[in-house]
Scaffold this active site. Structure first.
Site, PDB file in Angstrom:
ATOM      1  N   SER A  73     -93.032 -28.223 -59.119  1.00  0.00           N
ATOM      2  CA  SER A  73     -93.631 -29.170 -58.160  1.00  0.00           C
ATOM      3  C   SER A  73     -94.126 -30.374 -58.951  1.00  0.00           C
ATOM      4  O   SER A  73     -94.276 -30.288 -60.175  1.00  0.00           O
ATOM      5  CB  SER A  73     -94.813 -28.492 -57.469  1.00  0.00           C
ATOM      6  N   TYR A 121    -102.644 -23.188 -57.883  1.00  0.00           N
ATOM      7  CA  TYR A 121    -101.298 -23.765 -57.694  1.00  0.00           C
ATOM      8  C   TYR A 121    -100.922 -24.609 -58.916  1.00  0.00           C
ATOM      9  O   TYR A 121     -99.819 -24.484 -59.466  1.00  0.00           O
ATOM     10  CB  TYR A 121    -101.305 -24.612 -56.417  1.00  0.00           C
TER      11      TYR A 121
HETATM   12  P1  NAD Z   1     -92.640 -21.331 -47.427  1.00  0.00           P
HETATM   13  O1  NAD Z   1     -94.030 -20.876 -47.130  1.00  0.00           O
HETATM   14  O2  NAD Z   1     -91.814 -21.900 -46.331  1.00  0.00           O
HETATM   15  O3  NAD Z   1     -91.819 -20.131 -48.143  1.00  0.00           O
HETATM   16  C1  NAD Z   1     -92.404 -19.312 -49.132  1.00  0.00           C
HETATM   17  C2  NAD Z   1     -91.822 -17.919 -49.009  1.00  0.00           C
HETATM   18  O4  NAD Z   1     -92.381 -17.079 -50.044  1.00  0.00           O
HETATM   19  C3  NAD Z   1     -92.164 -17.235 -47.656  1.00  0.00           C
HETATM   20  O5  NAD Z   1     -90.989 -16.864 -46.969  1.00  0.00           O
HETATM   21  C4  NAD Z   1     -92.987 -16.045 -48.070  1.00  0.00           C
HETATM   22  O6  NAD Z   1     -92.826 -14.908 -47.235  1.00  0.00           O
HETATM   23  C5  NAD Z   1     -92.496 -15.785 -49.494  1.00  0.00           C
HETATM   24  N1  NAD Z   1     -93.449 -14.928 -50.203  1.00  0.00           N
HETATM   25  C6  NAD Z   1     -94.786 -15.093 -50.302  1.00  0.00           C
HETATM   26  N2  NAD Z   1     -95.338 -14.020 -50.904  1.00  0.00           N
HETATM   27  C7  NAD Z   1     -94.331 -13.158 -51.190  1.00  0.00           C
HETATM   28  C8  NAD Z   1     -94.284 -11.874 -51.807  1.00  0.00           C
HETATM   29  N3  NAD Z   1     -95.389 -11.229 -52.211  1.00  0.00           N
HETATM   30  N4  NAD Z   1     -93.079 -11.277 -51.961  1.00  0.00           N
HETATM   31  C9  NAD Z   1     -91.945 -11.890 -51.522  1.00  0.00           C
HETATM   32  N5  NAD Z   1     -91.935 -13.104 -50.919  1.00  0.00           N
HETATM   33  C10 NAD Z   1     -93.132 -13.729 -50.759  1.00  0.00           C
HETATM   34  O7  NAD Z   1     -92.795 -22.369 -48.620  1.00  0.00           O
HETATM   35  P2  NAD Z   1     -91.862 -23.572 -49.122  1.00  0.00           P
HETATM   36  O8  NAD Z   1     -92.553 -24.814 -48.684  1.00  0.00           O
HETATM   37  O9  NAD Z   1     -90.437 -23.341 -48.799  1.00  0.00           O
HETATM   38  O10 NAD Z   1     -92.088 -23.459 -50.695  1.00  0.00           O
HETATM   39  C11 NAD Z   1     -91.218 -22.721 -51.535  1.00  0.00           C
HETATM   40  C12 NAD Z   1     -91.544 -23.054 -52.991  1.00  0.00           C
HETATM   41  O11 NAD Z   1     -91.433 -24.459 -53.206  1.00  0.00           O
HETATM   42  C13 NAD Z   1     -92.958 -22.672 -53.418  1.00  0.00           C
HETATM   43  O12 NAD Z   1     -92.931 -22.195 -54.754  1.00  0.00           O
HETATM   44  C14 NAD Z   1     -93.712 -23.993 -53.354  1.00  0.00           C
HETATM   45  O13 NAD Z   1     -94.804 -24.032 -54.214  1.00  0.00           O
HETATM   46  C15 NAD Z   1     -92.620 -24.953 -53.795  1.00  0.00           C
HETATM   47  N6  NAD Z   1     -92.808 -26.342 -53.387  1.00  0.00           N
HETATM   48  C16 NAD Z   1     -92.908 -26.677 -52.057  1.00  0.00           C
HETATM   49  C17 NAD Z   1     -93.079 -28.012 -51.704  1.00  0.00           C
HETATM   50  C18 NAD Z   1     -93.191 -28.418 -50.258  1.00  0.00           C
HETATM   51  O14 NAD Z   1     -93.569 -29.567 -50.014  1.00  0.00           O
HETATM   52  N7  NAD Z   1     -92.873 -27.585 -49.290  1.00  0.00           N
HETATM   53  C19 NAD Z   1     -93.132 -28.996 -52.694  1.00  0.00           C
HETATM   54  C20 NAD Z   1     -93.009 -28.628 -54.040  1.00  0.00           C
HETATM   55  C21 NAD Z   1     -92.843 -27.286 -54.369  1.00  0.00           C
END
Ligand code: NAD
Length: 283
Positions: free
Chosen positions: A164, A177
């Site tokens: 990120s 985070y």
């Molecule tokens: P999201 O919440 O849509 O998806 C995250 C997934 O992780 C969920 O389906 C959840 O069930 C799963 N998860 C959580 N705990 C778990 C566990 N114990 N075992 C198995 N699965 C588990 O989130 P997202 O926005 O798609 O983010 C995905 C990644 O991208 C994350 O690492 C986040 O930090 C990173 N990220 C997101 C953004 C953004 O703006 N959305 C920006 C930069 C980085």
């Protein structure tokens, strides 16, 4: 939708980048974590469309069903297998990797699952810290530990880790985070250091991506600040970025596919910083 609102992401087949690669075939397997939602779901679909047998894993089984439905709707080229598992449980991860290995040669691992918690350092709940550490750092290391020897046996593979902009600089009240995202970049480099040119690794750093989690925050912020959704995106979330549009999950999935491909064979240990100018410019 008015021009003040922000439309949710809609994955279309035409948005998926098609990459010619000798290793993007059905006998090679990609494991994607966090595949029940957002970036993980889009990445699983992109990799399957590029011909890989894709294992979608997540703790959210209903969400994984949604991923399979979306893949069917988009009519992806390759197979997606939903293998539920909890990243806080080593036995469940062992089982996912064992089952994945029955489907073909594990060549690619995308560590994407993650979560957020907002609190100051003084108020940060340590059990939440422990959970975030298990899901966002320990599990990526454990899965790498399981997959890297298998990758080496079959001629080499690639681990892609979701970082990120918070793996480059930090904002207040997101201490865990921030630590996890800096940490995942350390894991990425460590894999490169031990990969001996056969196994590679890379990370991806983006600003805000249109996932359900972020879309809900936009709605809430617009209401609490008394401004439009578009103003929340342009002035609040992307105030520091030069590009005032959030990324689509499929665009991040495309970056994973590129990073896994031979086009990226010199990308090893480093980060794809796709942040619209967020981190390195200011007005
Ligand atoms: P999201 O919440 O849509 O998806 C995250 C997934 O992780 C969920 O389906 C959840 O069930 C799963 N998860 C959580 N705990 C778990 C566990 N114990 N075992 C198995 N699965 C588990 O989130 P997202 O926005 O798609 O983010 C995905 C990644 O991208 C994350 O690492 C986040 O930090 C990173 N990220 C997101 C953004 C953004 O703006 N959305 C920006 C930069 C980085």
């Amino acid at each position: 939708m008015s021009e003040d609102s922000v439309e949710p992401a809609e994955l279309k087949r035409s948005d998926i980048m098609q990459i010619e690669d000798d290793r993007f075939t059905a006998d090679n397997v990609a494991i994607v974590t966090g595949a029940a939602s957002g970036i993980g779901r889009a990445t699983a679909i992109v990799l399957a469309e590029n011909g890989l047998t894709t294992v979608a894993t997540d703790v959210d089984e209903a969400g994984l069903d949604g991923t399979l439905e979306k893949a069917e709707e988009v009519a992806v080229e390759g197979e997606i297998h939903a293998l539920p598992g909890d990243l806080t449980d080593d036995d469940e991860m062992d089982a996912v990797v064992e089952e994945a290995a029955q489907l073909g040669d594990i060549r690619f691992l995308a560590n994407i699952a993650g979560m957020q918690h907002i609190d100051s350092i003084g108020d940060f709940p340590m059990d939440t810290y422990d959970m975030m550490h298990q899901v966002m750092l320990r599990a990526p290391l454990y899965l790498s530990k399981l997959c890297l020897p298998r990758m080496r046996e079959t001629g080499g593979g690639v681990v892609g880790n979701m970082a990120s902009v918070h793996g480059h600089y930090v904002t207040r009240d997101k201490v865990a985070y921030n630590m996890m995202k800096f940490g995942i970049r350390g894991l990425t480099r460590s894999i490169a250091a031990e990969g001996e040119g056969e196994n590679r690794s890379f990370s991806i750093s983006t600003g805000y991506v249109k996932t359900p989690l972020v879309m809900n925050q936009i709605e809430d912020s617009a209401e609490s600040r008394g401004i439009t959704e578009r103003e929340v995106v342009e002035d609040v979330m992307l105030g520091q970025a030069r590009t005032k549009e959030m990324m689509e999950p499929v665009e991040v999935g495309n970056l994973f596919a590129f990073g896994f491909s031979e086009n990226a064979r010199h990308l090893n240990g480093n980060d794809l910083l796709w942040d619209g100018g967020y981190t390195h410019t200011y007005e």
